[in-house]
Design an enzyme around this catalytic site. Structure first.
Site, PDB file in Angstrom:
ATOM      1  N   SER A 180       0.841  -1.207   0.000  1.00  0.00           N
ATOM      2  CA  SER A 180       0.000   0.000   0.000  1.00  0.00           C
ATOM      3  C   SER A 180       0.869   1.248   0.000  1.00  0.00           C
ATOM      4  O   SER A 180       1.883   1.308   0.707  1.00  0.00           O
ATOM      5  CB  SER A 180      -0.885   0.034   1.252  1.00  0.00           C
ATOM      6  OG  SER A 180      -1.539   1.288   1.333  1.00  0.00           O
ATOM      7  N   TYR A 231      -3.223  -1.103   9.783  1.00  0.00           N
ATOM      8  CA  TYR A 231      -3.123  -1.389   8.340  1.00  0.00           C
ATOM      9  C   TYR A 231      -1.733  -1.042   7.810  1.00  0.00           C
ATOM     10  O   TYR A 231      -1.091  -1.838   7.123  1.00  0.00           O
ATOM     11  CB  TYR A 231      -4.199  -0.580   7.609  1.00  0.00           C
ATOM     12  CG  TYR A 231      -4.213  -0.778   6.111  1.00  0.00           C
ATOM     13  CD1 TYR A 231      -4.765  -1.927   5.555  1.00  0.00           C
ATOM     14  CD2 TYR A 231      -3.683   0.180   5.251  1.00  0.00           C
ATOM     15  CE1 TYR A 231      -4.787  -2.110   4.175  1.00  0.00           C
ATOM     16  CE2 TYR A 231      -3.701   0.010   3.881  1.00  0.00           C
ATOM     17  CZ  TYR A 231      -4.257  -1.139   3.345  1.00  0.00           C
ATOM     18  OH  TYR A 231      -4.273  -1.323   1.975  1.00  0.00           O
TER      19      TYR A 231
HETATM   20  N1  LIG Z   1      -7.921   0.045  -3.488  1.00  0.00           N
HETATM   21  C1  LIG Z   1      -6.912   0.772  -3.033  1.00  0.00           C
HETATM   22  O1  LIG Z   1      -6.881   1.986  -3.183  1.00  0.00           O
HETATM   23  C2  LIG Z   1      -5.766   0.102  -2.326  1.00  0.00           C
HETATM   24  C3  LIG Z   1      -4.730   0.922  -1.860  1.00  0.00           C
HETATM   25  C4  LIG Z   1      -3.661   0.340  -1.226  1.00  0.00           C
HETATM   26  C5  LIG Z   1      -3.611  -1.032  -1.058  1.00  0.00           C
HETATM   27  N2  LIG Z   1      -4.633  -1.811  -1.511  1.00  0.00           N
HETATM   28  C6  LIG Z   1      -4.512  -3.264  -1.322  1.00  0.00           C
HETATM   29  O2  LIG Z   1      -4.865  -3.931  -2.514  1.00  0.00           O
HETATM   30  C7  LIG Z   1      -5.359  -5.238  -2.199  1.00  0.00           C
HETATM   31  C8  LIG Z   1      -6.667  -5.469  -2.941  1.00  0.00           C
HETATM   32  O3  LIG Z   1      -7.636  -4.573  -2.451  1.00  0.00           O
HETATM   33  P1  LIG Z   1      -8.871  -4.077  -3.309  1.00  0.00           P
HETATM   34  O4  LIG Z   1      -8.870  -2.607  -3.247  1.00  0.00           O
HETATM   35  O5  LIG Z   1      -8.895  -4.770  -4.618  1.00  0.00           O
HETATM   36  O6  LIG Z   1     -10.065  -4.552  -2.339  1.00  0.00           O
HETATM   37  P2  LIG Z   1     -11.308  -5.511  -2.564  1.00  0.00           P
HETATM   38  O7  LIG Z   1     -12.064  -5.434  -1.294  1.00  0.00           O
HETATM   39  O8  LIG Z   1     -11.999  -5.209  -3.841  1.00  0.00           O
HETATM   40  O9  LIG Z   1     -10.635  -6.967  -2.699  1.00  0.00           O
HETATM   41  C9  LIG Z   1     -10.042  -7.612  -1.626  1.00  0.00           C
HETATM   42  C10 LIG Z   1     -10.373  -9.097  -1.744  1.00  0.00           C
HETATM   43  O10 LIG Z   1      -9.662  -9.784  -0.702  1.00  0.00           O
HETATM   44  C11 LIG Z   1     -10.527 -10.774  -0.184  1.00  0.00           C
HETATM   45  N3  LIG Z   1     -10.116 -11.110   1.175  1.00  0.00           N
HETATM   46  C12 LIG Z   1     -10.191 -10.346   2.294  1.00  0.00           C
HETATM   47  N4  LIG Z   1      -9.746 -11.008   3.351  1.00  0.00           N
HETATM   48  C13 LIG Z   1      -9.359 -12.235   2.912  1.00  0.00           C
HETATM   49  C14 LIG Z   1      -8.823 -13.383   3.542  1.00  0.00           C
HETATM   50  N5  LIG Z   1      -8.584 -13.407   4.858  1.00  0.00           N
HETATM   51  N6  LIG Z   1      -8.532 -14.455   2.774  1.00  0.00           N
HETATM   52  C15 LIG Z   1      -8.773 -14.442   1.451  1.00  0.00           C
HETATM   53  N7  LIG Z   1      -9.309 -13.394   0.794  1.00  0.00           N
HETATM   54  C16 LIG Z   1      -9.601 -12.305   1.525  1.00  0.00           C
HETATM   55  C17 LIG Z   1     -11.913 -10.155  -0.223  1.00  0.00           C
HETATM   56  O11 LIG Z   1     -12.929 -11.153  -0.171  1.00  0.00           O
HETATM   57  C18 LIG Z   1     -11.868  -9.412  -1.553  1.00  0.00           C
HETATM   58  O12 LIG Z   1     -12.335 -10.222  -2.617  1.00  0.00           O
HETATM   59  C19 LIG Z   1      -5.498  -5.287  -0.676  1.00  0.00           C
HETATM   60  O13 LIG Z   1      -4.390  -5.982  -0.132  1.00  0.00           O
HETATM   61  C20 LIG Z   1      -5.451  -3.826  -0.274  1.00  0.00           C
HETATM   62  O14 LIG Z   1      -4.967  -3.642   1.031  1.00  0.00           O
HETATM   63  C21 LIG Z   1      -5.713  -1.276  -2.136  1.00  0.00           C
END
Ligand SMILES: NC(=O)c1ccc[n+]([C@@H]2O[C@H](COP(=O)([O-])OP(=O)(O)OC[C@H]3O[C@@H](n4cnc5c(N)ncnc54)[C@H](O)[C@@H]3O)[C@@H](O)[C@H]2O)c1
Length: 253
Positions: A141, A154
């Site tokens: 992140s 986080y």
């Molecule tokens: N969207 C952003 O702006 C952003 C920014 C920084 C980091 N991230 C990181 O990117 C990654 C993806 O996030 P996203 O934005 O696509 O979110 P999202 O919520 O669309 O997808 C996350 C997925 O992870 C799955 N998940 C959660 N806990 C889990 C577990 N214990 N075991 C298996 N699956 C699990 C959820 O069911 C979901 O399908 C994450 O690690 C998040 O921290 C996202």
């Protein structure tokens, strides 16, 4: 290694960034195992991948549980064979000021975001070692690069993911395995929408915040997926231990 022997596990592959990574890797000719908690969404992405002509399987896996990961790995190997690519996008967010973080939440965030990264890598690295080739990409992140209020659990968990990237890159490099991470900055996904709805992004949400970035917009899952696709490619074999920022200029390495 020939293209048709590549199999990728994408955790968190049912939604947002992980789902887009599934699509991009499938486009690259890679067979896909989707691991997530959300079975219905996984089935939708699996159908898309199958329609693209790739082999696909899915497993309900909780990345914070060794038992669950081992069951997912056994299922994946039985259907698709050994795994040579791991993209760990599963993750959870939490927001609270320091004084209000409870131990259970802190431990859960660490278990999913940091321990989960270690567990999936430890479980799948032996397949890559046997093949003499592998790619591991963690989704970290950009908040660890800039800091951010009310996100201590986080950010600490994701900072650990960057440290893990470097440790494993040194350890696994001699075995033909590269280990990198992509820290997204404000990518519009269900996770970000959730934050937005809870007021966590302030008035105007992601699009308003994006106007303060050098590129003047919020990111899209495809921006991250393309970077991941590169890090999983043959050509990226000389890139390891790297943090590939995709954040609209929020933070410059
Ligand atoms: N969207 C952003 O702006 C952003 C920014 C920084 C980091 N991230 C990181 O990117 C990654 C993806 O996030 P996203 O934005 O696509 O979110 P999202 O919520 O669309 O997808 C996350 C997925 O992870 C799955 N998940 C959660 N806990 C889990 C577990 N214990 N075991 C298996 N699956 C699990 C959820 O069911 C979901 O399908 C994450 O690690 C998040 O921290 C996202």
């Amino acid at each position: 290694m020939t293209e048709n022997t590549k199999v990728a596990v994408v955790t968190g592959g049912a939604s947002g960034i992980g789902a887009e990574v599934c699509r991009y890797l499938a486009k690259d000719g890679i067979d896909i195992a989707i691991w997530d908690l959300n079975e219905d969404l996984m089935a939708e992405i699996a159908a898309e991948i199958k329609a693209m002509g790739r082999r696909v399987t899915m497993a309900v896996v909780d990345v914070s549980s060794r038992e669950s990961i081992e069951a997912g790995a056994a299922k994946t190997r039985a259907v698709l064979g050994p795994v040579t690519i791991l993209v760990n996008s599963a993750g959870m967010h939490s927001t609270a000021p320091l004084a209000e973080i409870d131990d259970a939440t802190w431990n859960k965030v660490m278990a999913v975001n940091l321990t989960g990264s270690y567990l999936v890598a430890q479980t799948l690295a032996p397949d890559m070692e046997a093949a003499g080739w592998g790619r591991i990409v963690f989704i970290s992140s950009s908040s660890i690069q800039t800091g951010s209020p009310n996100m201590a659990a986080y950010i600490a968990s994701k900072g650990g993911v960057i440290a893990l990237t470097k440790a494993l890159a040194v350890e696994l490099g001699p075995k033909g395995i590269t280990v990198n991470n992509v820290p997204p900055g404000m990518v519009v996904t269900p996770m970000l929408k959730n934050l937005e709805e809870n007021g966590g992004l302030g008035p105007g949400g992601a699009e308003a915040l994006g106007q303060h970035l050098p590129v003047r917009k919020a990111g899209k899952p495809e921006n991250i997926a393309k970077a991941v696709s590169y890090l999983c490619s043959e050509e990226a074999g000389y890139v390891t231990g790297h943090t590939l920022s995709v954040n609209g200029g929020r933070y410059m390495n």
